[in-house]
Enzyme design. Structure first.
Site, PDB file in Angstrom:
ATOM      1  N   CYS A  62     -77.330  -8.132 119.139  1.00  0.00           N
ATOM      2  CA  CYS A  62     -76.760  -9.264 118.305  1.00  0.00           C
ATOM      3  C   CYS A  62     -75.313  -9.497 119.012  1.00  0.00           C
ATOM      4  CB  CYS A  62     -76.586  -8.671 116.872  1.00  0.00           C
ATOM      5  SG  CYS A  62     -78.188  -8.493 115.966  1.00  0.00           S
ATOM      6  N   CYS A 106     -76.039  -3.740 115.834  1.00  0.00           N
ATOM      7  CA  CYS A 106     -76.934  -4.345 116.468  1.00  0.00           C
ATOM      8  C   CYS A 106     -76.518  -4.836 118.053  1.00  0.00           C
ATOM      9  CB  CYS A 106     -77.784  -5.405 115.924  1.00  0.00           C
ATOM     10  SG  CYS A 106     -78.797  -6.632 116.857  1.00  0.00           S
TER      11      CYS A 106
END
Length: 302
Positions: free
Chosen positions: A39, A36
């Site tokens: 993230c 991600c």
């Protein structure tokens, strides 16, 4: 409740990492994954702000959704990063919209005004929280991993600059790495109170022994000199120190025991003091130390 073994383990881990701390603190719970991108952008922000708010009772916990699918499903995580504020085991706010430091601080400030959090609890014993890191560094140091150990000790000191075990470990790691001048400078910069800590006394012993190191040809010359003057205790003590610095603890112990047997009070008991210092440095539980202590006892009490 019909959970699989893996799900039960996940729940227990979640209770330990999130629920238990949230009983008295505000836990920022971050759902993330390695793949991600957002993230990875958000993580440094969460870590920085959580560290800044630690003294107000805020801690950060992370859940990898790929490794903890069951926990993620319980929170109905549909996309990541998803970030919740957890207090007393329950979500009290969705922090996901906060993608910048000011936004996250604003949301935390609002929550902390409303929740009965005791600020000091989050950092009551940072040394205890860092203990596993120190243990790992010590294990690396014992396994010829001085470079990695140095990095871990430095990490601990970035949080607690006067942490005695970490300071001791850093000094010993530097000495092993051949950076003795740097290690000595750090030791010399410490207060008398810190240097009196047992962990730093050990570091001082390591520095003292390392300072006695001599080139191989000089060590050979010392051996010849002692052989020619067997009653010169000062010369034999110098040899013992040089042997210990070279890693020959058997030779060092033999030289020190020889002095003690000949004159245990010589130079205010310098030989015995040095041998006891070596015992402490190696560790009293070490088999070599136990065997050498028996030899010492035989001389002193035999």
């Amino acid at each position: 409740m019909g959970l699989t073994t893996d799900e039960q383990k996940a729940v227990e881990q979640f209770r330990t990492d999130v629920v238990a701390p949230s009983m008295e603190r505000l836990v920022i719970l971050d759902f993330w994954a390695e793949w991600c991108g957002p993230c990875k952008q958000l993580t440094p922000i969460l870590e920085k702000v959580a560290a800044e708010y630690a003294d107000r009772g805020v801690v950060l916990a992370k859940v990898n959704v790929d490794e903890n699918k069951f926990i993620a499903s319980q929170f109905q995580v549909r996309s990541i990063p998803t970030v919740y504020a957890i207090f007393q085991g329950q979500p009290v706010a969705d922090l996901s919209p906060a993608r910048t430091e000011p936004q996250l601080r604003q949301m935390l400030d609002q929550l902390l005004e409303k929740l009965p959090i005791t600020a000091g609890d989050a950092v009551a014993d940072p040394a205890a929280a860092l203990a596993p890191l120190v243990d790992e560094a010590e294990a690396l140091l014992a396994q010829d991993g001085a470079e990695q150990a140095y990095a871990l000790f430095a990490e601990v000191l970035s949080v607690l600059p006067e942490h005695p075990p970490a300071l001791s470990g850093l000094i010993r790691a530097l000495t092993i790495l051949g950076r003795q001048d740097e290690a000595q400078a750090i030791f010399d910069s410490l207060s008398d109170e810190l240097r009196a800590e047992p962990a730093l006394e050990k570091a001082g012993s390591v520095l003292s022994i390392a300072a006695a190191a001599v080139p191989p040809e000089e060590l050979a010359g010392l051996k010849s000199a002692v052989a020619a003057s067997p009653d010169d205790h000062a010369l034999r003590l110098e040899l013992a120190n040089a042997l210990m610095a070279a890693g020959d603890r058997d030779g060092a112990a033999k030289a020190l025991l020889h002095i003690i047997a000949a004159d245990r009070e010589w130079n205010d008991g310098a030989a015995k003091a040095r041998l006891l210092e070596i015992f402490s440095l190696i560790g009293l539980e070490d088999p070599w130390v136990a065997a050498t202590r028996r030899k010492l006892s035989a001389i002193l009490f035999g």
